[in-house]
Design a protein around this motif. Structure first.
Motif, PDB file in Angstrom:
ATOM      1  N   MET A  95       0.861  -1.194   0.000  1.00 22.97           N
ATOM      2  CA  MET A  95       0.000   0.000   0.000  1.00 22.97           C
ATOM      3  C   MET A  95       0.887   1.230   0.000  1.00 22.97           C
ATOM      4  O   MET A  95       1.183   1.812   1.044  1.00 22.97           O
ATOM      5  N   ILE A  96       1.362   1.595  -1.173  1.00 21.34           N
ATOM      6  CA  ILE A  96       2.288   2.726  -1.282  1.00 21.34           C
ATOM      7  C   ILE A  96       1.527   3.943  -1.766  1.00 21.34           C
ATOM      8  O   ILE A  96       0.887   3.909  -2.812  1.00 21.34           O
ATOM      9  N   ILE A  97       1.588   5.014  -0.991  1.00 16.44           N
ATOM     10  CA  ILE A  97       0.851   6.229  -1.342  1.00 16.44           C
ATOM     11  C   ILE A  97       1.815   7.339  -1.718  1.00 16.44           C
ATOM     12  O   ILE A  97       1.541   8.517  -1.493  1.00 16.44           O
ATOM     13  N   ASN A 159       6.999  -0.266   7.372  1.00 20.15           N
ATOM     14  CA  ASN A 159       5.660  -0.104   6.812  1.00 20.15           C
ATOM     15  C   ASN A 159       5.704   0.852   5.622  1.00 20.15           C
ATOM     16  O   ASN A 159       6.087   2.009   5.750  1.00 20.15           O
ATOM     17  N   THR A 161       3.398   2.211   3.754  1.00 22.45           N
ATOM     18  CA  THR A 161       2.467   3.335   3.681  1.00 22.45           C
ATOM     19  C   THR A 161       3.068   4.539   4.397  1.00 22.45           C
ATOM     20  O   THR A 161       3.068   5.660   3.878  1.00 22.45           O
ATOM     21  N   SER A 164       6.294   5.834   2.484  1.00 26.21           N
ATOM     22  CA  SER A 164       6.017   6.561   1.250  1.00 26.21           C
ATOM     23  C   SER A 164       5.349   7.899   1.551  1.00 26.21           C
ATOM     24  O   SER A 164       5.607   8.897   0.869  1.00 26.21           O
TER      25      SER A 164
END
Lengths: 370, 505
Positions: A95-97, A159, A161, A164
């Motif tokens: 889950m890379i934002i 983590n 998320t 990033s």
């Protein structure tokens, strides 16, 4: 574990089950959209605005005229790419934002290389080469940037998320620092920016539209990514890791390599969006490069359920909503954050709809066979 | 409830359905006071549902429960306990960080706001003195062995005045010695008419040795009942399965002494919490033999299988296959034909949201014929290959496009087995392959494992079911405390020594 998995269409005839799954894939997001529109209508009704009038204006501002349609496509273009920047690692289980950061870094790279290539502006072949080089640098920079959270996750368990998200902040800070400092064009007094690109090197429009070629890039990459994910063994391996990393390990898939490639592709897309923003729209890098396209891309990817093909209609939809912003402001006297409110409703509705996935009675055939 | 001494229980016309699934249909059962009654049935037969309806965790759609001949309405486990009805679950409900005494006091329904520990301890000590078995009151529960924890659970309920005790697979987590101890303990209480016991089990040995009577359920209905002395394991099995058809068996062909294929040397590995789970484990498996690793769960077996499946990195030691170092790459796995069937296959070896066809292709999706030039997927070929395997292994429902997560546990197991036993298999690592499966499915899988062995596959079988190991293995090892505590060929295996090795901590 065995008793309470809810069935996704259990022992029913095959065709009904196939239809059920297909209907579910489309109906849930549509239902969510409708719910969001209704909620938005209630919201602006509280301001004393007629929701139906607002709806008509949104339609007109988004798709009503040829002009507004092009406006919509212009706004959708970067969303196609930043949507991919979220969707591709998501397929791999990450889950890379970080789309916003990669976009900024890509734009920065393009804005740095561009002025240095001004010498090539003379010949047509030279200009094409220079443009390709600029965009390639943007993609490479974005790719490297987004590989960082992926690598941190795989080799150090960080983590992705959070990392990033923080890298976004770093990228924007770097942008501001460079644009106001070492890279600042001394001629830009009111709004600090880097040296503008020579006009011959700016990207042109898609033939027949007054929308820049970024739209074409976005469409091609979405289709390419869709083919990659659904038709190739690499896409299959990515899906395995996204579905169950332990299963991927057991069958010997090189998870580290897979993650890095997925992140690199995602970062390249976001970097291309940034480079296009510089080379087609702005002409230089300024603080407004960080306009939130990356974050909107997250919304696009989730609405499209991380399916690259579905990103195309979703980006157009969100582009339309953004394009109708001006009309809503002018005609109904609504503040400019109104469209952001609508986007927020859409996001929440879609995420909430996800929790219903597979549980609604219409698509369930009953408990599974014991 | 003021009465003391064992209670009798009768269940009449009990029915329960969950949506379209009929879990119980008109089940009747009689357990006279002062007896030990066994409840038999395959997985999914309704044993757990029946027992949960009795204890009040579920509300039955129809049916009556009579305690000591009087109809009672039980709203939940606490109401059941007030009536003297108690249940011991498979997974301990004790608090590990508290002592035995604290756990037993905590279970009381009427704990005062300030606990008078001295009075409580005295009451507990008096109570323990009357029991034929003792557990140290001041030991923390987490330091107790599984058998002792089981006894604490039972004592806890007896302390609360339980007169009818229901046990759900009580010996599943115990060594054979511990199992006998606990059952003898219960048998003693039953003989003194202090307690009536209803025990869910699938082990015929326990039924014939300790139970007075048996009730057999099949597919939610009463399939048979009777006194144990009137029944044989064969008749009981026939009631459970519904036919007298002998399950599939593959005969063991004589061993052909092939060279070592899998060699594990001084393997060390840690658990997720950092504690050492494998302490210099060394073993070898040759082609055409089944090496069985017995042991109570929690002694490193899971970590061993995870390391062999490439899901956990070893801290030290080496794994060699065909006398070459093994690095768990896809190419090496393909070259050496290494396959793995871990426990909990849905969580470890499959992707729940992918279809059955896709899951069946996990080993060969990136090579022809399923992928042109190794890149372009051919989903039609994938589906066709899947249909063949679905038919061969009787996977239900026979739909290649069903998500794996929608299949029942047994069918998931079959699907993963179908995948792992296909193609060029030379080394097979299997963990608890028949856990949670019904009789016929378990026999089928064991037959396939034997067939694989006969075809020259080197099989490493890790199992908590000693009967399974005895049936299948050529050599038996015991794992305890992360080490190999016992090793011998199956012919020379000494059951007493195995039991002792399993209990060592």
């Amino acid at each position: 574990m065995l008793s309470f998995t809810l069935a996704l269409g259990a022992p029913t005839p095959t065709r009904r089950r196939w239809f059920g799954r297909l209907a579910e894939a489309w109906a849930l997001p549509l239902l969510a959209l409708t719910a969001a529109l209704v909620a938005f209508g209630a919201f602006i009704a509280a301001f004393g605005v007629n929701p139906l009038a607002a709806a008509a204006l949104i339609w007109r501002g988004a798709f009503g005229t040829w002009f507004s349609l092009q406006n919509t496509l212009q706004k959708a273009a970067p969303l196609l790419l930043t949507g991919l920047a979220m969707a591709l690692p998501a397929r791999a289980g990450l889950m890379i934002i970080g789309g916003e950061g990669a976009l900024v870094i890509g734009g920065l790279a393009c804005a740095v290389i561009g002025p240095a290539l001004a010498g090539f502006a003379d010949s047509a072949g030279g200009a094409l080469m220079a443009q390709t080089l600029m965009l390639a640098c943007g993609m490479a920079a974005g790719a490297l940037w987004l590989m960082i959270p992926g690598a941190l996750r795989h080799w150090r368990g960080v983590n992705e998320t959070i990392s990033s998200l923080l890298l976004n902040t770093i990228a924007i800070a770097v942008l501001n620092q460079l644009v106001e400092g070492p890279l600042r064009d001394p001629m830009s007094l009111n709004k600090p920016s880097t040296t503008p690109l020579s006009p011959a090197l700016m990207l042109g429009h898609v033939p027949g539209l007054s929308v820049h070629v970024g739209l074409a890039f976005g469409l091609i990459l979405c289709i390419g990514a869709g083919v990659l994910m659904q038709r190739t063994s690499f896409g299959f391996a990515t899906g395995i890791n996204g579905g169950n990393p332990r299963a991927a390990q057991m069958v010997g898939i090189d998870v580290g390599r897979l993650i890095l490639i997925a992140c690199a592709l995602a970062g390249a897309c976001a970097g291309l969006a940034g480079a296009t923003e510089v080379a087609a729209v702005q002409g230089s890098a300024t603080a407004s490069l960080a306009a939130g396209y990356g974050y909107s891309g997250i919304l696009v990817a989730f609405l499209a359920r991380h399916n690259p093909f579905a990103i195309i209609p979703v980006a157009v939809l969100l582009g339309g909503i953004a394009a109708s912003d001006g009309l809503l402001q002018r005609h109904l006297d609504l503040p400019d954050a109104t469209v952001a409110v609508l986007q927020g409703f859409v996001f929440i509705a879609v995420l909430a709809a996800e929790t219903f996935s597979g549980r609604l009675r219409l698509w369930r055939g009953g408990r599974r066979d014991g | 409830m003021n009465a003391s001494g064992a209670a009798s229980l009768e269940v009449a016309a009990m029915s329960k359905r969950f949506g379209a699934n009929i879990a119980l249909a008109d089940v009747a059962m009689r357990v006279p006071a002062g007896t030990l009654h066994a409840l038999l049935g395959e997985n999914g037969a309704g044993k757990s549902t029946l027992v949960k309806c009795i204890i009040g965790s579920y509300r039955a759609d129809r049916g009556d429960v009579l305690l000591d001949g009087r109809e009672v309405v039980i709203n939940g486990p606490r109401a059941a306990r007030a009536l003297g009805l108690g249940m011991v679950y498979q997974h301990f409900t004790l608090v590990g960080g508290m002592t035995v005494a604290e756990n037993m006091v905590m279970a009381r329904p009427d704990i005062p706001a300030i606990v008078n520990w001295r009075a409580e301890r005295r009451a507990l000590e008096d109570f323990m003195a009357r029991m034929p078995f003792r557990v140290p009151l001041d030991r923390r529960v987490s330091t107790l062995a599984a058998g002792q924890k089981q006894k604490v659970e039972i004592l806890k309920l007896l302390y609360l005045g339980c007169r009818f005790l229901i046990l759900d697979e009580p010996t599943a987590v115990l060594t054979p010695t511990e199992a006998d101890e606990v059952l003898r303990f219960l048998r003693g209480l039953v003989a003194e008419n202090k307690l009536t016991v209803l025990m869910i089990t699938h082990k015929f040995r326990e039924v014939t040795a300790y139970a007075d009577a048996v009730t057999v359920l099949r597919r939610g209905k009463l399939a048979g009942a009777g006194a144990v002395r009137d029944l044989t394991p064969e008749t009981m099995a026939a009631m459970m399965v519904g036919t007298t058809l002998a399950p599939a068996r593959a005969d063991r062909e004589p061993a052909r002494g092939q060279p070592t294929r899998l060699a594990i040397q001084a393997l060390c590995a840690t658990r997720d919490d950092g504690l050492l789970a494998l302490r210099e484990v060394s073993l070898s498996v040759g082609g055409g033999e089944i090496v069985g690793i017995a042991g109570v769960s929690g002694n490193g077996q899971r970590e061993l299988v995870e390391v062999l499946a490439g899901q956990r990195r070893a801290a030290a030691g080496a794994i060699r296959i065909d006398d070459q170092p093994f690095r768990f790459t896809r190419a090496e796995i393909r070259r050496h034909g290494v396959r793995c069937l871990p426990e909990e296959p849905l969580a470890n070896a499959g992707v729940a949201r992918m279809t059955v066809a896709e899951n069946l292709a996990l080993r060969d999706f990136d090579a022809p014929p399923l992928a042109a030039r190794g890149i372009w997927l051919d989903r039609t070929a994938m589906r066709a290959a899947a249909r063949l395997r679905i038919a061969d292994y009787a996977i239900r429902p026979p739909d290649p496009d069903a998500p794996l997560g929608s299949l029942s546990g047994g069918n998931v197991q079959r699907a993963i087995l179908a995948r792992e036993l296909s193609g060029e298999v030379r080394v097979l690592i299997v963990a608890n392959p028949c856990f949670g499966l019904d009789f016929t499915a378990a026999a089928d899988i064991r037959a396939r494992l034997m067939q694989a062995r006969n075809h020259g596959v080197a099989v490493l079988l890790v199992s908590e079911d000693l009967d399974e190991i005895q049936e299948l293995a050529d050599r038996i090892l015991v794992m305890a405390g992360g080490r190999i505590a016992y090793e011998s060929s199956a012919a020379e295996a000494d059951l007493a020594a195995i039991g002792m090795a399993m209990a060592a901590h």
